[in-house]
Design an enzyme around this catalytic site. Structure first.
Site, PDB file in Angstrom:
ATOM      1  N   ASN A 155       0.811  -1.210   0.000  1.00 41.19           N
ATOM      2  CA  ASN A 155       0.000   0.000   0.000  1.00 41.19           C
ATOM      3  C   ASN A 155       0.848   1.265   0.000  1.00 41.19           C
ATOM      4  OD1 ASN A 155      -2.494  -1.400   0.051  1.00 41.19           O
ATOM      5  ND2 ASN A 155      -2.270  -1.736   2.257  1.00 41.19           N
ATOM      6  N   HIS A 214       2.995   2.444   2.150  1.00 42.31           N
ATOM      7  CA  HIS A 214       3.338   3.130   3.379  1.00 42.31           C
ATOM      8  C   HIS A 214       4.137   2.175   4.267  1.00 42.31           C
ATOM      9  CE1 HIS A 214      -0.792   1.606   4.758  1.00 42.31           C
ATOM     10  NE2 HIS A 214       0.075   0.980   5.528  1.00 42.31           N
ATOM     11  N   CYS A 216       3.566   7.022   7.480  1.00 45.53           N
ATOM     12  CA  CYS A 216       4.920   7.469   7.170  1.00 45.53           C
ATOM     13  C   CYS A 216       5.280   7.017   5.763  1.00 45.53           C
ATOM     14  CB  CYS A 216       5.899   6.902   8.191  1.00 45.53           C
ATOM     15  SG  CYS A 216       7.619   7.295   7.862  1.00 45.53           S
TER      16      CYS A 216
END
Length: 419
Positions: free
Chosen positions: A316, A318, A353
């Site tokens: 995904n 991240h 993040c």
């Protein structure tokens, strides 16, 4: 006579009387005349000739075959090929036998590999597959073997290893239930709406860490959490003894993969996942204490310049939530890591993040067990993971219990049975 008959069946034998008569005619009586032979040889074509020394012929049927010796000492005689018999027309059976032997040896090796059994009962074959659905189709169960590269300096599995097991069973649960769409742990309806799951809160309690070679059994199930959330619980136990090793509970919400904003659970998605919800309490009692926000004035230990690597990203795009745990422990003081082990943690994920982020890890230490005999020697730490620009990524609280001598034995020494 039987030997003579058997031999004559395969080899042509010159009759002694015929030999004597023919030689007497050609050689004359009592003297050797080679003039005619030499003239015939010189007139014939120059074919391959072999020199042979005459030898005394053996006796055949009791009659000695005599031939003049002096006439064949240094003369050239043409040797014709041996006659075709039954024996020299047979195939080379040695090559066929060697081929058959090779085939049998290869088949035996394959059979031994298929029929292999462990020498000891505690030697189990790995892998274990993707697990199975139990308890009326609501609980997913999977076994894991603790690898040598998954243990740390204490010769026990690391907290990251345990968290990876939890994440793996969650994904396999979706696949085993037939809810895995064209994505990472998402249902078909979630794929249509570009929705993904993100974890917002995680509580983990570790009663005992498994060691190298242990087989752990991980059970996981899901329940409703409010109107727009889902709770997932895990129970990790020793597959042999049934001893509870780890308990974990988490809360997940949906986020739009394109806008990166939180989303409500659509009715289509709710219809997919609700049949698998269990009506159960969290396996870990909720820690209602508020997680404090640390800053530079409060934090005693700060680790700067943390950056995610490409391998830290999931499908995904991240950073994997397990990586955050390793980052908050980067700022934990080394004396605590050497004398204590992580017994529980509570994490709140506040922001995702990306791969270009630069982070800071902050830690503050307090004597949680001071004045409490039940928790004597325990230490509690407050953690904060933030971007260098200031936004928070994660808040956390960890508790540490003292390591006992039996937990690590003689440091640096491998048990004889393991060696």
């Amino acid at each position: 006579m039987v030997a003579t008959a058997a031999t004559s069946a395969f080899f042509s034998v010159i009759s002694p009387s015929a030999s004597s008569d023919s030689k007497n005619k050609k050689l004359g009586s009592g003297s050797t005349n080679l003039g005619d032979i030499k003239s015939k040889l010189s007139a014939s074509s120059r074919s391959l000739q072999v020199k042979a020394n005459a030898q005394a012929p053996p006796k055949i049927n009791g009659t000695a075959v005599t031939a003049p010796v002096e006439g064949f000492k240094k003369e050239d005689v043409v040797i014709s090929p041996p006659p075709r018999t039954f024996i020299n027309q047979l195939p080379d059976w040695s090559m066929l036998l060697a081929a058959i032997t090779t085939i049998f040896l290869a088949a035996e090796k394959q059979w031994m590999m298929l029929d292999w059994k462990p020498r000891r009962s505690d030697m189990l074959i790995d892998p274990f597959g993707i697990g199975r659905i139990v308890q009326d189709g609501l609980v997913f169960r999977q076994n894991f073997s603790i690898r040598s590269y998954e243990i740390g300096a204490d010769r026990t599995a690391s907290i990251e290893t345990l968290m990876n097991h939890l994440q793996e069973t969650a994904i396999n649960h979706c696949r085993g239930a037939g809810l895995l769409g064209d994505g990472f742990g998402v249902t078909p309806e979630m794929c249509k709406k570009n929705l993904i799951w993100v974890v917002t809160r995680m509580q983990v309690v570790v009663d005992r860490y498994p060691t190298w070679g242990d087989i752990v059994q991980v059970d996981t199930w899901v329940s409703a959490s409010g109107k727009n959330g889902m709770r997932r619980d895990w129970l990790v136990s020793d597959s042999k003894t049934g001893e509870i090793l780890t308990r974990a509970s988490s809360v997940w919400v949906m986020m739009n993969k394109l806008t990166r904003r939180l989303s409500k659970i659509p009715e289509e998605v709710r219809g997919e996942i609700e049949p698998y919800f269990m009506n159960s309490d969290p396996v870990v009692a909720e820690d209602s204490r508020k997680l404090v926000k640390l800053d530079d004035s409060v934090a005693e230990y700060v680790h700067k310049g943390l950056t995610p690597r490409w391998s830290d990203l999931d499908v995904n795009q991240h950073v994997n939530n397990v990586k955050y745990i390793g980052w908050i422990l980067e700022s934990a003081p080394l004396p605590i890591l050497e004398t204590h082990e992580l017994s529980s943690m509570t994490l709140e994920y506040r922001r995702e993040c990306g791969r270009d982020s630069v982070l800071q890890s902050l830690t503050a230490v307090s004597d949680y067990g001071a004045g409490n005999l039940e928790n004597f020697g325990e230490i509690e730490c407050q953690h904060l993971l933030r971007l260098e620009e200031g936004p928070e990524i994660l808040r956390g609280r960890t508790q540490w219990r003292p390591k006992y001598a039996k937990s690590f034995g003689n440091a640096g020494q491998i048990p004889a049975e393991s060696a």
